[in-house]
Write a protein that holds these residues in place. Structure first.
Motif, short mmCIF file in Angstrom:
data_model
loop_
_atom_site.label_atom_id
_atom_site.label_comp_id
_atom_site.label_asym_id
_atom_site.label_seq_id
_atom_site.Cartn_x
_atom_site.Cartn_y
_atom_site.Cartn_z
N LEU A 6 0.83 -1.20 0.00
CA LEU A 6 0.00 0.00 0.00
C LEU A 6 0.87 1.25 0.00
CD1 LEU A 6 -3.21 0.58 2.10
CD2 LEU A 6 -1.47 2.37 1.94
N THR A 7 1.92 1.23 0.81
CA THR A 7 2.80 2.40 0.88
C THR A 7 3.53 2.62 -0.44
OG1 THR A 7 3.14 2.04 3.25
CG2 THR A 7 4.74 3.42 2.11
N PHE A 15 -1.47 9.35 -5.34
CA PHE A 15 -2.90 9.48 -5.12
C PHE A 15 -3.18 9.84 -3.66
CE2 PHE A 15 -3.88 6.25 -8.72
CZ PHE A 15 -3.64 7.25 -9.64
N PHE A 16 -4.42 10.25 -3.42
CA PHE A 16 -4.83 10.52 -2.04
C PHE A 16 -4.94 9.21 -1.27
CE2 PHE A 16 -6.42 14.21 -4.41
CZ PHE A 16 -5.88 15.22 -3.65
N PHE A 17 -4.96 9.33 0.05
CA PHE A 17 -5.02 8.13 0.89
C PHE A 17 -6.28 7.30 0.62
CE2 PHE A 17 -2.22 10.73 3.70
CZ PHE A 17 -1.13 9.89 3.67
N ILE A 18 -7.37 7.98 0.30
CA ILE A 18 -8.60 7.23 0.06
C ILE A 18 -8.46 6.34 -1.16
CG2 ILE A 18 -9.68 9.06 -1.34
CD1 ILE A 18 -12.34 8.28 0.05
N CYS A 19 -7.71 6.79 -2.17
CA CYS A 19 -7.49 5.97 -3.37
C CYS A 19 -6.58 4.80 -3.06
CB CYS A 19 -6.90 6.83 -4.48
SG CYS A 19 -7.94 8.20 -5.02
N ALA A 20 -5.51 5.06 -2.30
CA ALA A 20 -4.61 3.98 -1.93
C ALA A 20 -5.34 2.96 -1.06
CB ALA A 20 -3.40 4.54 -1.19
N GLY A 21 -6.20 3.44 -0.14
CA GLY A 21 -6.94 2.54 0.74
C GLY A 21 -7.94 1.68 -0.02
N ASP A 22 -8.62 2.29 -1.01
CA ASP A 22 -9.59 1.53 -1.79
C ASP A 22 -8.94 0.36 -2.52
OD1 ASP A 22 -11.63 3.15 -0.97
OD2 ASP A 22 -11.68 4.38 -2.79
N SER A 23 -7.69 0.54 -2.94
CA SER A 23 -7.01 -0.53 -3.68
C SER A 23 -6.75 -1.75 -2.81
CB SER A 23 -5.67 0.00 -4.23
OG SER A 23 -5.88 1.09 -5.10
N PHE A 24 -6.71 -1.55 -1.48
CA PHE A 24 -6.40 -2.66 -0.58
C PHE A 24 -7.52 -2.92 0.43
CE2 PHE A 24 -2.37 -1.28 -2.26
CZ PHE A 24 -1.66 -2.45 -2.44
N GLY A 25 -8.65 -2.28 0.23
CA GLY A 25 -9.80 -2.54 1.08
C GLY A 25 -9.68 -2.02 2.49
N VAL A 26 -9.02 -0.88 2.66
CA VAL A 26 -8.92 -0.26 3.98
C VAL A 26 -9.43 1.17 3.90
CG1 VAL A 26 -6.96 -1.72 4.61
CG2 VAL A 26 -6.55 0.55 3.65
N SER A 27 -9.72 1.76 5.04
CA SER A 27 -10.25 3.12 5.07
C SER A 27 -9.15 4.14 4.83
CB SER A 27 -10.90 3.39 6.43
OG SER A 27 -9.91 3.41 7.45
N ARG A 28 -9.55 5.38 4.58
CA ARG A 28 -8.59 6.45 4.37
C ARG A 28 -7.71 6.64 5.61
NH1 ARG A 28 -8.13 11.51 5.93
NH2 ARG A 28 -10.19 11.46 6.93
N THR A 29 -8.31 6.60 6.79
CA THR A 29 -7.55 6.76 8.03
C THR A 29 -6.54 5.64 8.21
OG1 THR A 29 -9.43 7.88 9.08
CG2 THR A 29 -7.71 7.00 10.53
N SER A 30 -6.96 4.40 7.91
CA SER A 30 -6.04 3.27 8.02
C SER A 30 -4.90 3.39 7.02
CB SER A 30 -6.79 1.96 7.81
OG SER A 30 -7.74 1.74 8.83
N ALA A 31 -5.21 3.86 5.81
CA ALA A 31 -4.16 4.05 4.81
C ALA A 31 -3.15 5.08 5.28
CB ALA A 31 -4.78 4.47 3.49
#
Length: 232
Positions: A6-7, A15-31
């Motif tokens: 993810l990192t 990309f924004f954290f929300i985009c990175a999180g969506d790719s791995f099924g985690v929330s924006r805060t978790s990303a």
């Protein structure tokens, strides 16, 4: 492994954290938390990989590699700065990040080796500050002025730096064949740091497209650390 991937995706795409999180099924805060955790772990390894050769024997090997490029002697590093785009940080000192090119950035100084390795990096200066200011306030200047191991060693830089006994720059108006050869040799040898910037920015496009966030609040002591590196 998921955290690492993810990192790397975040650094590779910008990309924004929300985009990175969506790719791995985690929330924006978790990303956000994952990227901060992994980058902190990477920073813990920096002294293992970002350093000058630790012995005279290894420094001599670096000199020979630089000399083989264009016959420039005694060189152990090419120094230059590059601007890394950042989001406007706000606050009373936010204007310091506006560089001469008209966008917000950090002025990142790198000393590169002959094989495009990074011997030293300074990332704590806003884009408004000149390359020579960054160098004058770095530990590298102190090392080259006071450390016996660097006594017979040279750095090479562009015209943005002052010429010093341990830091050589191009001549502004070469007249003789010897001066022309000096400039040509220096410029060809110094090209390694430009190539290093190119490789970094192609491999991690976030350094080109811009860092959209800071992990540290502006209330921290000036200057504000960057997302990826905080090294002097």
């Amino acid at each position: 492994m998921t955290r690492l991937l993810l990192t790397l995706r975040f650094l590779a795409t910008g990309f924004f954290f929300i985009c990175a999180g969506d790719s791995f099924g985690v929330s924006r805060t978790s990303a956000h938390d994952i990227v901060q955790l992994v980058i902190s772990a990477l920073l813990d390894l920096r002294h293992r990989y970002i350093r000058f050769p630790p012995s005279r024997h290894l420094l001599d090997s670096v000199k020979r590699k630089f000399h083989s490029m264009a016959s420039f002697p005694r060189t152990i590093g090419a120094v230059d700065c590059t601007h890394v785009r950042v989001q406007y940080p706000g606050g009373e000192e936010g204007y310091l990040y506006m560089n001469r090119k008209g966008y917000y950035s950090k002025n990142v100084q790198v000393i590169a080796g002959p094989d495009l390795q990074i011997f030293n990096i300074v990332t704590r200066w806003p884009g408004r500050f000149h390359d020579m200011t960054v160098f004058n306030n770095s530990r590298v200047r102190h090392w080259f002025e006071s450390t016996p191991m660097f006594k017979d060693c040279l750095l090479i830089g562009d015209a943005g730096y002052e010429c010093r006994p341990y830091l050589l720059t191009p001549l502004s108006n070469p007249q003789t064949p010897a001066e022309v050869n000096y400039n040509e040799s220096l410029i060809r040898t110094r090209n390694v740091v430009e190539r290093t910037f190119g490789v970094l920015k192609r491999r991690f496009p976030i350094l080109s497209t811009g860092i959209q966030c800071f992990f540290f609040p502006p209330a921290l002591p000036y200057p504000l650390p960057s997302l990826i590196f905080y090294y002097y």
